[in-house]
Design a protein around this motif. Structure first.
Motif, PDB file in Angstrom:
ATOM      1  N   SER A 253       0.842  -1.200   0.000  1.00 13.72           N
ATOM      2  CA  SER A 253       0.000   0.000   0.000  1.00 13.72           C
ATOM      3  C   SER A 253       0.873   1.245   0.000  1.00 13.72           C
ATOM      4  O   SER A 253       2.046   1.203   0.382  1.00 13.72           O
ATOM      5  N   GLN A 254       0.279   2.370  -0.389  1.00 15.90           N
ATOM      6  CA  GLN A 254       1.025   3.634  -0.392  1.00 15.90           C
ATOM      7  C   GLN A 254       1.502   3.985   1.007  1.00 15.90           C
ATOM      8  O   GLN A 254       2.621   4.450   1.193  1.00 15.90           O
ATOM      9  N   GLU A 255       0.635   3.764   2.008  1.00 17.84           N
ATOM     10  CA  GLU A 255       1.019   4.115   3.380  1.00 17.84           C
ATOM     11  C   GLU A 255       2.178   3.236   3.861  1.00 17.84           C
ATOM     12  O   GLU A 255       3.063   3.709   4.567  1.00 17.84           O
ATOM     13  N   SER A 256       2.200   1.982   3.469  1.00 14.10           N
ATOM     14  CA  SER A 256       3.302   1.111   3.870  1.00 14.10           C
ATOM     15  C   SER A 256       4.580   1.445   3.113  1.00 14.10           C
ATOM     16  O   SER A 256       5.670   1.351   3.668  1.00 14.10           O
ATOM     17  N   ASN A 257       4.433   1.846   1.871  1.00 15.01           N
ATOM     18  CA  ASN A 257       5.607   2.274   1.111  1.00 15.01           C
ATOM     19  C   ASN A 257       6.248   3.474   1.798  1.00 15.01           C
ATOM     20  O   ASN A 257       7.473   3.579   1.890  1.00 15.01           O
ATOM     21  N   ARG A 258       5.397   4.370   2.322  1.00 19.26           N
ATOM     22  CA  ARG A 258       5.892   5.538   3.067  1.00 19.26           C
ATOM     23  C   ARG A 258       6.661   5.111   4.323  1.00 19.26           C
ATOM     24  O   ARG A 258       7.634   5.744   4.711  1.00 19.26           O
ATOM     25  N   ILE A 259       6.210   4.021   4.955  1.00 19.55           N
ATOM     26  CA  ILE A 259       6.888   3.524   6.156  1.00 19.55           C
ATOM     27  C   ILE A 259       8.332   3.188   5.825  1.00 19.55           C
ATOM     28  O   ILE A 259       9.251   3.533   6.569  1.00 19.55           O
ATOM     29  N   PHE A 260       8.542   2.514   4.707  1.00 21.29           N
ATOM     30  CA  PHE A 260       9.906   2.126   4.345  1.00 21.29           C
ATOM     31  C   PHE A 260      10.759   3.331   3.961  1.00 21.29           C
ATOM     32  O   PHE A 260      11.935   3.399   4.305  1.00 21.29           O
ATOM     33  N   THR A 261      10.155   4.290   3.287  1.00 24.25           N
ATOM     34  CA  THR A 261      10.881   5.516   2.956  1.00 24.25           C
ATOM     35  C   THR A 261      11.256   6.264   4.240  1.00 24.25           C
ATOM     36  O   THR A 261      12.389   6.712   4.407  1.00 24.25           O
ATOM     37  N   ASP A 262      10.301   6.375   5.160  1.00 27.18           N
ATOM     38  CA  ASP A 262      10.558   7.071   6.423  1.00 27.18           C
ATOM     39  C   ASP A 262      11.535   6.291   7.304  1.00 27.18           C
ATOM     40  O   ASP A 262      12.318   6.888   8.048  1.00 27.18           O
ATOM     41  N   ALA A 263      11.481   4.965   7.236  1.00 27.72           N
ATOM     42  CA  ALA A 263      12.432   4.146   8.007  1.00 27.72           C
ATOM     43  C   ALA A 263      13.854   4.389   7.506  1.00 27.72           C
ATOM     44  O   ALA A 263      14.799   4.443   8.309  1.00 27.72           O
ATOM     45  N   TRP A 264      13.994   4.567   6.201  1.00 30.16           N
ATOM     46  CA  TRP A 264      15.325   4.864   5.649  1.00 30.16           C
ATOM     47  C   TRP A 264      15.796   6.228   6.163  1.00 30.16           C
ATOM     48  O   TRP A 264      16.956   6.394   6.538  1.00 30.16           O
ATOM     49  N   THR A 265      14.891   7.188   6.231  1.00 29.36           N
ATOM     50  CA  THR A 265      15.230   8.508   6.765  1.00 29.36           C
ATOM     51  C   THR A 265      15.658   8.392   8.228  1.00 29.36           C
ATOM     52  O   THR A 265      16.646   9.008   8.645  1.00 29.36           O
ATOM     53  N   GLU A 266      14.915   7.601   9.011  1.00 32.33           N
ATOM     54  CA  GLU A 266      15.269   7.378  10.423  1.00 32.33           C
ATOM     55  C   GLU A 266      16.659   6.744  10.536  1.00 32.33           C
ATOM     56  O   GLU A 266      17.463   7.140  11.384  1.00 32.33           O
ATOM     57  N   ALA A 267      16.930   5.770   9.699  1.00 32.35           N
ATOM     58  CA  ALA A 267      18.238   5.105   9.724  1.00 32.35           C
ATOM     59  C   ALA A 267      19.353   6.111   9.422  1.00 32.35           C
ATOM     60  O   ALA A 267      20.384   6.123  10.103  1.00 32.35           O
ATOM     61  N   GLN A 268      19.127   6.952   8.433  1.00 37.31           N
ATOM     62  CA  GLN A 268      20.144   7.945   8.076  1.00 37.31           C
ATOM     63  C   GLN A 268      20.358   8.954   9.206  1.00 37.31           C
ATOM     64  O   GLN A 268      21.489   9.346   9.480  1.00 37.31           O
ATOM     65  N   LYS A 269      19.265   9.376   9.866  1.00 34.59           N
ATOM     66  CA  LYS A 269      19.390  10.304  11.006  1.00 34.59           C
ATOM     67  C   LYS A 269      20.256   9.706  12.107  1.00 34.59           C
ATOM     68  O   LYS A 269      20.966  10.416  12.799  1.00 34.59           O
ATOM     69  N   MET A 270      20.145   8.395  12.276  1.00 33.51           N
ATOM     70  CA  MET A 270      20.904   7.701  13.321  1.00 33.51           C
ATOM     71  C   MET A 270      22.271   7.247  12.829  1.00 33.51           C
ATOM     72  O   MET A 270      22.968   6.515  13.526  1.00 33.51           O
TER      73      MET A 270
END
Length: 170
Positions: free
Chosen positions: A122-139
């Protein structure tokens, strides 16, 4: 099944070596070959820990078994609730896992079912993976781990996210 040699991207000690080709095949079925090529920088399956890869595969299996048309955040949450390395987080936050699982199951049961067709993310789940990548990069992490998926899920707006927030997960 065939087991492929890990080329150093499995980060979690004592985890079995990932099945790279098997995961790639699963990934391209869910996200599509074009998605894999376009999103190499943020959704490359080699940028997911083996546990994060397993979350996708388990969510896919849940959606298939329930005959849902899409893998959505409820499927992801259901799987994340059973990830052993996250249990201490839930315990520390004092959440009622039984209640969260019950509410998640209720949401999943209310989804329409389909016969046949291609299972997609789903689009919302695709966003989760994109945002998870952002979280990983922040850390300053090079890989998306289950912790990043959970953080991204909590920060997004969905029924799964609201269940977590209602239970004190912020």
């Amino acid at each position: 099944g065939e087991v492929y040699q890990c080329f150093g991207h499995c980060l979690i000690p004592l985890d079995p070596c990932c099945k790279v080709l098997s995961f790639y095949n699963s990934y391209t079925k869910i996200f599509g070959e074009q998605s894999y090529k376009i999103n190499k920088n943020n959704m490359n399956p080699n940028k997911l820990t083996t546990k994060a890869q397993a979350v996708i595969q388990e969510a896919q299996l849940l959606a298939q078994q329930a005959k849902h048309a899409q893998i959505d955040n409820d499927h992801l949450l259901k799987v994340l609730l059973d990830v052993d390395s996250l249990l201490f987080v839930y315990k520390k936050l004092g959440v009622n896992l039984g209640l969260i699982k019950q509410l998640t199951d209720k949401n999943m049961a209310s989804k329409p079912t389909v016969q046949g067709g291609q299972l997609v993310l789903s689009q919302e789940s695709n966003r989760i993976f994109t945002d998870a990548w952002t979280e990983a990069q922040k850390m300053k992490d090079e890989f998306i781990a289950v912790e990043h998926l959970l953080l991204a899920l909590v920060k997004n707006k969905s029924t799964a996210s609201q269940i977590l927030k209602d239970q004190g997960v912020n």
